[in-house]
Enzyme design. Sequence first.
Site, PDB file in Angstrom:
ATOM      1  CD  GLU A  59       6.230 -40.096   4.674  1.00  0.00           C
ATOM      2  OE1 GLU A  59       7.236 -40.079   4.028  1.00  0.00           O
ATOM      3  OE2 GLU A  59       6.066 -39.969   6.189  1.00  0.00           O
ATOM      4  NE  ARG A  85      16.533 -36.347   9.623  1.00  0.00           N
ATOM      5  CZ  ARG A  85      15.476 -37.222   9.841  1.00  0.00           C
ATOM      6  NH1 ARG A  85      15.814 -38.294   9.485  1.00  0.00           N
ATOM      7  NH2 ARG A  85      14.480 -36.574  10.541  1.00  0.00           N
TER       8      ARG A  85
END
Length: 244
Positions: A59, A85
């Site tokens: 991020e 995931r």
Amino acid sequence: MVFTKLFDSERRVIEAAERLATTLGSDPNHTVAAAAMDTAGRIHEAVNVYHFTGGPCAELVVLGAAAAAGAGPLVTIAAAGDQGRGLIPPCGRCRQALLDLHPDVTVAVPTDDGPALRPIRNLLPDTYFHPDADARRIVRFNKRYYEDIAAGRKTSTVRHDDPIALGSAIFLFEDDAVHRTLNGTVTGIERHRLDRLTTEQARLDGFTSLDEFKKGLQDHYPGLPSDAEVDLVTFTIEASDAVR
């Protein structure tokens, strides 16, 4: 507030993060992918850089990539993990950075019902705010209001649990296919109880009656109690953006 029904633009951000995550191989230094959309509809992508000294999360890397591309404020961000995931929520450090640098961004998080978009402030309540961040603010509108706002026919909006700051902002019309925005200024914010709003205030927001106005608010905010506190926000747009 949880947005269980996603806009197409929000889905594209999630899909971009998940698609990039599938390309990550066995390198333990790059295990998470992130994607973020700016107000022009551009999607920026990046991956994390793991290191024992505290390498940045995906991020944070995508914030830098977006800034390098001259993106300005970001609208939506999502991250996904490698090896299937799927969507993952941001860590505490990333939440703080997002709140300070992009206070109006919505963040994709996994839920039992699938992906949801949440305002960053809801992911970090009662937090410290970095006073010198000087982030450009965004005010979101339904895309159907573009013409009325551009023409000056709509100069106010009523919001619940949606902090808006006085001053300049980018007016973003959500999920607009051509990603139209307007530059404007929030000129006033007054707090009222919903059951004490007037017909005049309803008309300022484009409704013909107080009952229609209240129904519209309760449709937009399901479960909104009749005595809820709402903000009456007034605004102008820059003359260069006005439609005459």
